[in-house]
Motif scaffolding. Structure first.
Motif, short mmCIF file in Angstrom:
data_model
loop_
_atom_site.label_atom_id
_atom_site.label_comp_id
_atom_site.label_asym_id
_atom_site.label_seq_id
_atom_site.Cartn_x
_atom_site.Cartn_y
_atom_site.Cartn_z
N LEU B 19 -12.97 -7.06 -9.59
CA LEU B 19 -14.32 -6.62 -9.32
C LEU B 19 -14.75 -5.56 -10.35
O LEU B 19 -15.87 -5.55 -10.82
CB LEU B 19 -14.42 -6.04 -7.91
CG LEU B 19 -15.83 -5.65 -7.47
CD1 LEU B 19 -16.72 -6.88 -7.38
CD2 LEU B 19 -15.81 -4.92 -6.16
N MET B 44 -14.52 -14.75 -8.55
CA MET B 44 -15.06 -13.81 -7.56
C MET B 44 -16.27 -14.38 -6.84
O MET B 44 -16.42 -14.22 -5.64
CB MET B 44 -15.47 -12.51 -8.26
CG MET B 44 -14.35 -11.52 -8.44
SD MET B 44 -13.60 -11.10 -6.87
CE MET B 44 -15.02 -10.54 -5.96
N ASP B 46 -17.28 -17.56 -7.01
CA ASP B 46 -17.21 -18.98 -6.75
C ASP B 46 -17.47 -19.24 -5.26
O ASP B 46 -17.12 -18.44 -4.41
CB ASP B 46 -15.82 -19.49 -7.14
CG ASP B 46 -15.76 -20.99 -7.02
OD1 ASP B 46 -16.78 -21.64 -7.26
OD2 ASP B 46 -14.69 -21.49 -6.66
N ASP B 69 -27.04 -11.70 4.96
CA ASP B 69 -25.62 -11.37 4.99
C ASP B 69 -25.25 -10.97 6.41
O ASP B 69 -26.03 -11.09 7.35
CB ASP B 69 -25.30 -10.27 3.98
CG ASP B 69 -25.84 -8.89 4.38
OD1 ASP B 69 -26.43 -8.78 5.49
OD2 ASP B 69 -25.69 -7.94 3.61
N ASP B 83 -27.44 -3.80 -4.47
CA ASP B 83 -26.48 -4.37 -3.54
C ASP B 83 -25.19 -4.83 -4.21
O ASP B 83 -24.29 -5.33 -3.55
CB ASP B 83 -27.11 -5.56 -2.81
CG ASP B 83 -28.28 -5.13 -1.94
OD1 ASP B 83 -28.04 -4.59 -0.85
OD2 ASP B 83 -29.42 -5.28 -2.39
N THR B 86 -22.29 -9.48 -6.12
CA THR B 86 -21.44 -10.08 -5.10
C THR B 86 -21.79 -11.55 -4.98
O THR B 86 -22.81 -12.01 -5.53
CB THR B 86 -21.65 -9.41 -3.73
OG1 THR B 86 -22.89 -9.87 -3.19
CG2 THR B 86 -21.67 -7.90 -3.84
N PRO B 87 -21.00 -12.28 -4.23
CA PRO B 87 -21.34 -13.69 -4.00
C PRO B 87 -22.67 -13.87 -3.27
O PRO B 87 -23.20 -14.96 -3.22
CB PRO B 87 -20.18 -14.21 -3.16
CG PRO B 87 -19.07 -13.28 -3.44
CD PRO B 87 -19.69 -11.96 -3.66
N TYR B 88 -23.17 -12.78 -2.66
CA TYR B 88 -24.49 -12.89 -2.04
C TYR B 88 -25.58 -12.87 -3.10
O TYR B 88 -26.61 -13.53 -2.96
CB TYR B 88 -24.72 -11.72 -1.07
CG TYR B 88 -23.81 -11.71 0.12
CD1 TYR B 88 -23.81 -12.75 1.03
CD2 TYR B 88 -22.95 -10.63 0.36
CE1 TYR B 88 -22.97 -12.73 2.14
CE2 TYR B 88 -22.12 -10.61 1.45
CZ TYR B 88 -22.13 -11.65 2.35
OH TYR B 88 -21.31 -11.64 3.44
#
Lengths: 480, 921
Positions: B19, B44, B46, B69, B83, B86-88
């Motif tokens: 990260l 990360m 994916d 989320d 934020d 991230t994967p979001y």
């Protein structure tokens, strides 16, 4: 010579003794049993049992002399005579004390008689039939035979109940006559006899398709059930004595079966059932019912037409399922149609007292094709709904208020938001729960895609130290 | 087949370092070279939420995770700068070199919102008060799209949210078009999927369509739903809406493919991000083109299909043919590489004008000035049109004529269940904080039932929370008890009680060796009847349908190998009536028999939900379809193929009754990497892998589309190459090692071609007993030639494929039984079943032998160095592996020397009857 002389001496001895006793008393008590069935006992002397002979008791005492008259088991004291005077004897007395005194005279007597004790047998009848003898009495300990006879042609003796005596009877239920043998009756007895009427019901006539098992639904009482085939193509029942045997018809035809109720080889009741076996149940109903109930028939109706496109048809729910069997099946009245529907549709979802009230099923559904909703409730009942666009637009452009979808002349406009349009609080309330948008979106597995079942961290935020936890769920996503 | 759990504990994994690299802005594109990508930013993010939304969104209604989320923050309100990456907020944009196909992936922000323009001008709403959020959320910046196009954002510009909200109408509106919503989902236009799916918006005008009668507008242009719309609203989802995603459908003809067979839209990559956020668009199609004749067969043969065009009065075509297929679609639409001249010269051009033998779907993406070289990036990013999920997932059938319950509709058993396993709300009227106590289903969940592959199987830890077992009506609920599994009365639809028929057939006689529980944990043998050991489906299902037996996932996409169709007719055998006169209608479906095996956990848990002993618990034999997944699986413990932190491990087979927890820790290569190794080409049905590298296996097809003979087999579904020989398999591994430095620097030496068979419970397809039922006599099953192969026989694990005879054309080539042979260490097989005792039973279905490369001939030999994938022995799915210690005993106590003797007994009707008759009634 010598023997004669010895007998003579003995007689002399007796006479001498009596003379000597007599010489010592002042009064005499003579007692006699006039009949068998009891004893006498003077004071504590040995009980007198011999019938017909008088026993003399010479007494000197001034005290009362008690004599006890006692009946044997099965007897009662019938008469007692004291010095020629009949004494009061209570009914069915089995013991009676009689007192004598010297003052009664020098010669007093007691004669006692006995009689056999009688026990009563009473009968009661419940149903159509008779019992002979109806009433009677017997000597204590003796036997009595009664006969129960049904009076109806299908009658049978259903029950025998005896109190107060042992008894035997032929197997019940029985078409009769039934012998009831009471034995060793020692007390008053009652005999209750029940008569029944045998019945046989072979069940409703049916329509069935070839190769499907057909179950006969017979019932009966008063004897042994027995099925026989009366007519039709040969069929083999799974049991000839069971109430509900089945058979699998191989060919179409009218199968008639008779159910008999027999007793002791006597057929008491019969009933027949007709099983119409057809290659096509639908074709059968078409010919049997739609002849009259077609739009052009004697009793014009669209019933068959609407039924023929229904799931009732698909599921073999035919005319006779709801309409009673008979030459002219009656129309279901409004009063009982809900009962008929509930026979199969025991639970109906999406209906509640609030929405249905006192309505009948047929108020909203076509009776023959219930999927056809006649009330058109949805169109008329649902309030007008405006399309609204996404909530972020409202936050940015309308101070948080919902923004309706507005189009220009070419129809261009913002896409509508299901959440803002359909998920409003207070719109979709069921069982007291206000199903706002998030209640479904956050968990229904088609939609939430694992969002709610695992958490990344205590706060629910994404946690980078965990390996792709956002893909984890119990159902829809994730490889773990 | 399981691997040693090893370090597979998810919580033990630590990606913090990765990260850090990610946030620090390390190189966000793959650079050819030697640097490993293991643990990179790609792994990360994916399976990012954006991926879920676009790829899963064609079937899933949306909402939930693709909208917000776990804190409830809508993704459209997220900002990567605030934020985090991230994967979001981020996703990996798959990208390949156009010519070589090697990866050039890049990391991009997920477009959960975009700047709003109106009439070409940005919509600016000043924030009032400043920085309050009450106004446009835009911050001045320029977003560069993957194609290089730029999207400027101005300060306080209104940002249009682009999340996929839960689409109520996908289930509740009769007539909802899943194909249209799929197109929008793949395009990344998530906010528009509900509008297009419902038909509110028209695909051609990209605007609200008031001609349908479903919408009204007032004088101000405010849009409302009309009464006619509400006439289409259904409380219980109509069956067709379920079918849009779930139910399999036989392919009638080419139009049916679009109309009824696909659950998701085919999509082609255009690279134009001004049209969609993903660069995907619906490809051109032409149902008149594939056979050189019109789909309606009323016109003669032709070299070029009719050109379709719009007129003021409707569709027209030149030359004349019916321009509209029965479902209302134009018979051809879109510009292909072949019809550009017609498109330019035809006013109102709509589609068509393609050469005979092409299509029906056009993925062609020829690179300019490359001699016909196909654009590998475009092909690899194209979406393989996905058939309805149950065809892929289960091979189950719910179609006209195949199930006696069809008229009950899906909702009859899956919605109208009166289950008590529903969510509970502590604060039911609080919209924001209802304090949900999750149970098996929410208001909108269909009952899910029980299946060892359903994800809800036997998870004790989740029993009291999200356990959705027993939320669907079971057979006996309607046919016997009239109550659901909770004991609540249900609508039985007047279902007939089968007891009489079962008794008549002798199925209620106690002659079987059954299992029950007396304590809620033990398993006690007892002599039961046939219903104590057989699930209803065993006797009441019949299969005559096309079914997927193997799902080939070796190339980055998924291609099915089928059974149950007329294989001798090749691809055309998939269609029941491709064209009048082409093949006899409705003659293409072939019977196939399910596999009969033991339920892993029995028919439910051994205790009821209230904790009492479940006296009805039984472990029964049930009918399943096995779908064999063909994957490239890494077993090298030094390599983490998919970057999930778990390295490969040698496979481990459990011979039966394995008591431990199952650990399906495969290390398969992910789709993105798999695509890197294959050459792709267009087919008329899908973008397909055609070979690898530049050598002998470069392509199964030549420039004319004829087979080169380089490969042995291609798939029936689209013509994709199928690995089937040692040369193809070993050659590909060597090739992958050769290009590893240009991909991810991970070795393929320890990678195996793994065939993993999983059981999928069959529940639909229950026939009327007047047409089919087993068990009317003992010899239906207990026979050397039974009506159902319950005890013995082969169960094919691979399906069929087209044999590639050099010079032949795909469309004209027959299919045959697929065989796969490889070096023994390159092949692994395992069918994941259960023993009668409920233990893991993982059965290999292969054999060793020798291989003649010249004749492509395999000869069984226990000391051979090659391995062939063979059918599964049905008896292994029911009875213990005969290792010499197993004692086979029948219900009378008679022993059998070995497995063969045991099976011989079970298939001897007279012997079985004698044994049964010797028991007390």
């Amino acid at each position: 010579m010598f023997r004669k002389g010895r007998i003579a001496l003995a007689c002399l001895a007796v006479a001498m003794t009596a003379i000597w006793s007599w010489a010592a008393t002042t009064w005499q008590l003579q007692t006699k049993l006039n009949s068998s069935g009891g004893t006498l006992q003077v004071r504590n002397s040995a009980p007198q049992t011999s019938v017909g002979s008088t026993v003399y008791a010479n007494l000197t005492t001034s005290a009362n002399v008690n004599v006890t008259v006692a009946a044997k088991t099965g007897y009662v004291i019938s008469a007692v005579t004291k010095s020629g005077v009949a004494q009061a004897v209570p009914a069915n007395a089995t013991s009676l004390p009689v007192s004598f005194a010297k003052t009664g005279g020098t010669l007093q007597s007691l004669v006692a008689s006995f009689a056999a004790r009688q026990v009563a047998v009473g009968t009661s009848v419940n149903g159509a039939g008779s019992v002979t003898p109806l009433t009677g009495s017997v000597n204590y300990g003796s036997n009595l035979t009664l006969t129960a006879t049904p009076s109806a042609s299908n009658g049978f003796v259903s029950s025998v109940t005896v109190t107060g005596a042992s008894y035997t009877t032929s197997p019940l239920p029985s078409a009769g006559p039934v012998t009831i043998a009471l034995t060793n009756v020692t007390a008053n007895a009652t005999v209750a006899v029940g008569f029944g009427a045998a019945s046989a019901n072979a069940g409703a006539d049916k329509v069935a398709a070839t190769h499907d098992p057909v179950q006969l639904t017979g019932s009966g009482s008063g004897g042994t059930l027995g099925w026989t085939q009366v007519s039709g193509p040969a069929a083999t029942l799974s049991s000839s004595t069971a109430a509900t045997p089945f058979f699998t018809p191989a060919t179409a035809g009218l199968y008639v079966f008779q159910l008999s109720v027999s007793n002791g080889g006597k057929v008491l009741a019969t009933s027949t059932a007709q099983i119409t076996v057809v290659d096509s149940a639908i074709n059968y109903l078409r010919s049997s019912c739609n002849g009259c109930h077609s739009p052009q028939g004697a009793s014009p109706s669209n019933s068959f037409r609407t039924w023929s496109t229904s799931r009732h048809k698909v599921n073999n729910v035919g005319c006779l399922t709801c309409h009673s069997n008979g030459p002219m099946p009656p129309t279901q009245t409004t009063a009982d149609i809900n009962v008929v529907c509930a026979g199969c549709h025991t639970v109906v979802t999406n209906h509640s007292a609030a929405t249905t009230g006192p309505k009948l099923c047929s108020d909203c559904h076509d009776a023959h094709n219930p999927e056809t909703v006649t009330a058109q409730l949805s169109q008329s009942a649902h309030p007008a709904v405006t399309l609204y666009t996404f909530e972020e637009i409202g936050m940015q452009m309308a101070g948080g208020a919902k923004v309706p979808v507005q189009v220009d002349a070419s129809g261009k406009g913002m896409p509508y938001s299901p959440k803002q349009t359909c998920g409003t609080a207070g719109c979709h309330v069921k069982n007291g729960i206000d199903y706002t948008y998030d209640k479904i979106s956050d968990h229904a597995f088609h939609s939430n895609q694992g969002r709610s079942e695992y958490v990344d961290s205590a706060s629910g935020k994404f946690d980078a130290t965990k390996n792709k936890p956002w893909t984890q769920s119990t159902a829809m996503v994730g490889k773990w | 087949m399981n691997q040693t759990p090893g370090s597979s504990s998810v919580s033990a994994l630590n990606y913090m370092n990765n990260l850090s690299n990610f946030v620090a802005g390390s190189n966000n594109t793959v650079t050819p070279g030697t640097a490993s990508n293991s643990g990179s930013q790609f792994t990360m993010v994916d399976l990012s939420i954006w991926d879920l939304s676009t790829t899963c969104g064609s079937c899933h209604p949306g909402g939930g995770f693709v909208e917000k989320d776990r804190n409830g923050k809508r993704l459209s309100m997220m900002n990567p700068a605030l934020d985090g990456y991230t994967p979001y907020t981020m996703t990996v944009f798959d990208k390949y070199d156009q010519s070589t196909g090697l990866p050039q992936h890049q990391l991009i922000g997920s477009p959960w919102s975009y700047p709003l323009y109106m009439n070409g001008s940005p919509v600016i709403v000043p924030q009032n008060p400043p920085n309050s959020g009450n106004g446009g959320w835009g911050q001045a910046m320029t977003i560069t799209m993957p194609d290089g196009s730029q999207m400027p954002v101005q300060n306080e510009q209104v940002m249009m949210p682009n999340v996929k909200e839960m689409d109520c109408l996908m289930c509740h509106m009769s007539g909802y078009s899943n194909l249209m919503s799929s197109v929008m989902a793949y395009s990344g236009a998530h906010n528009a999927t509900p509008s297009f799916g419902a038909g509110f918006m028209n695909m051609f005008s990209q605007a609200y369509d008031f001609t349908t009668g479903m919408l009204t507008k007032d004088a101000n242009g405010i849009v409302s739903l009309s009464p006619a719309f509400f006439a289409n609203m259904k409380a219980a989802p109509p069956t067709q809406n379920c079918r849009n995603c779930h139910m399999p459908s036989g392919l009638k003809d080419l139009p049916d493919m679009m109309r009824d067979f696909l659950s998701s839209a085919p999509m082609a990559y255009t690279g134009s991000f001004t049209q969609s956020f993903t660069g995907l668009a619906m490809p051109a199609f032409d149902f008149n083109a594939p056979f050189g004749a019109s789909w309606d067969w009323t016109t003669g043969g032709y070299a070029t299909s009719p050109t379709l065009y719009m007129t003021q009065t409707g569709l027209g075509s030149t030359p004349a043919s019916n321009p509209v297929i029965p479902a209302g679609w134009p018979a051809a639409m879109g510009m292909s590489e072949y019809n550009q001249a017609a498109a330019m010269s035809t006013p109102g051009f709509l589609g068509g004008g393609n050469p005979a033998g092409s299509g029906p779907i056009y993925y062609q993406a020829t690179l300019p000035n490359s001699g016909g070289m196909q654009d590998q990036n475009a092909l690899k990013k194209g979406v393989v049109p996905f058939p309805r999920a149950e065809w892929f997932k289960r091979g189950d059938l719910w179609a006209e004529g195949y199930d006696v319950h069809l008229n009950l509709e899906c909702a009859g058993c899956h919605m109208s269940t009166n289950t008590t396993k529903v969510d509970v709300f502590a604060a039911p009227t609080d919209a924001n904080n209802p304090n949900t106590v999750f149970d098996g289903k929410s208001l909108c969940d269909p009952g899910k039932g029980y299946d060892s592959s359903a994800g809800v199987e036997g998870n004790v830890a989740k029993r009291a929370s999200v356990n959705s077992q027993n939320t669907v009506k079971k057979c006996d609920n309607c046919h016997v008890t009239g109550k659901n599994s909770d004991g609540v009365a249900i609508d039985t639809f007047g279902a007939p009680n089968p007891a009489v028929a079962h008794e008549a057939a002798g199925l209620l006689k106690n002659v079987t060796q059954a299992l029950k529980t007396t304590t809620g944990s033990d398993e006690v043998p007892f002599v039961g009847n046939h219903l104590d050991v057989l699930d209803c489906t065993v006797c009441h299902l019949a299969r005559q349908q096309m079914v997927v037996r193997e799902l080939d996932s070796t190339s980055g996409n998924r291609y099915p190998n089928m059974l149950g169709y007329a294989a001798e007719r090749g691809m055309l055998g998939m269609f029941s009536d491709p064209m009048p006169g082409m093949i006899p209608a409705n003659t293409n479906l072939a019977k196939w028999e399910p596999l009969y095996t033991w339920q892993k956990s029995g028919n439910y848990w051994k205790t009821k939900d209230n904790g009492s002993v479940n006296a009805d618990w039984r472990r029964k034999v049930y009918a399943v379809n096995i779908i064999t997944a063909a994957i490239w699986n890494n077993v090298d413990p030094t390599v983490d193929a998919n970057g999930d932190g778990v390295t490969g491990a040698e496979p481990m087979h459990h011979a039966g009754d394995y008591p431990g927890a199952l650990t399906a820790n495969y290390d398969p290569w992910i789709a993105r990497d798999l695509k890197a190794g294959m050459n792709f080409g267009p087919s008329g049905f899908a973008p397909i892998p055609v070979g690898f590298g530049g050598g002998a296996f470069q392509s199964a097809y030549d420039q004319t589309g004829a087979f080169t003979g380089a490969w042995q087999y291609v798939g029936v579904y689209g013509g994709n190459v199928v690995f089937s020989t040692p040369e193809e398999i070993s050659g590909y591994k060597a090739y992958r090692n050769g290009i590893k430095g240009m991909v991810d620097n991970k070795s393929w030496t320890g990678t195996q071609l793994a065939f993993i068979g999983g059981p999928y419970k069959l529940t639909h397809g229950v026939r009327p007993t007047s047409t089919f039922v087993l068990g009317k006599s003992c010899t239906d099953c207990h026979s050397a030639s039974p009506k159902a192969s319950l005890f013995a026989g082969d169960f094919d694990m691979l399906g069929t494929a087209i044999k590639t005879t050099a010079g032949a054309q795909f469309m004209q080539s027959p299919a045959e039984q697929l065989t796969v042979v490889g070096a023994k260490d390159d092949i692994e097989t395992g069918a994941e079943l259960s023993s009668k005792a409920g233990g893991a039973l993982e059965i290999r279905f292969d054999e060793l032998g020798t291989w003649d490369a010249a004749t492509k001939t395999f000869t069984p030999n226990s000391s051979g160095t090659f391995k062939r994938v063979k059918p599964l022995d049905r008896s292994t799915a029911l009875y213990p592996i005969d290792d010499g210690t197993v004692v086979f005993k029948d219900v009378t106590g008679r022993s059998y020397a070995n497995r063969a003797a045991w099976i011989n007994y079970l298939t001897d009707g007279a012997a079985v009857s004698n044994a049964a008759n010797s028991l007390s009634p």
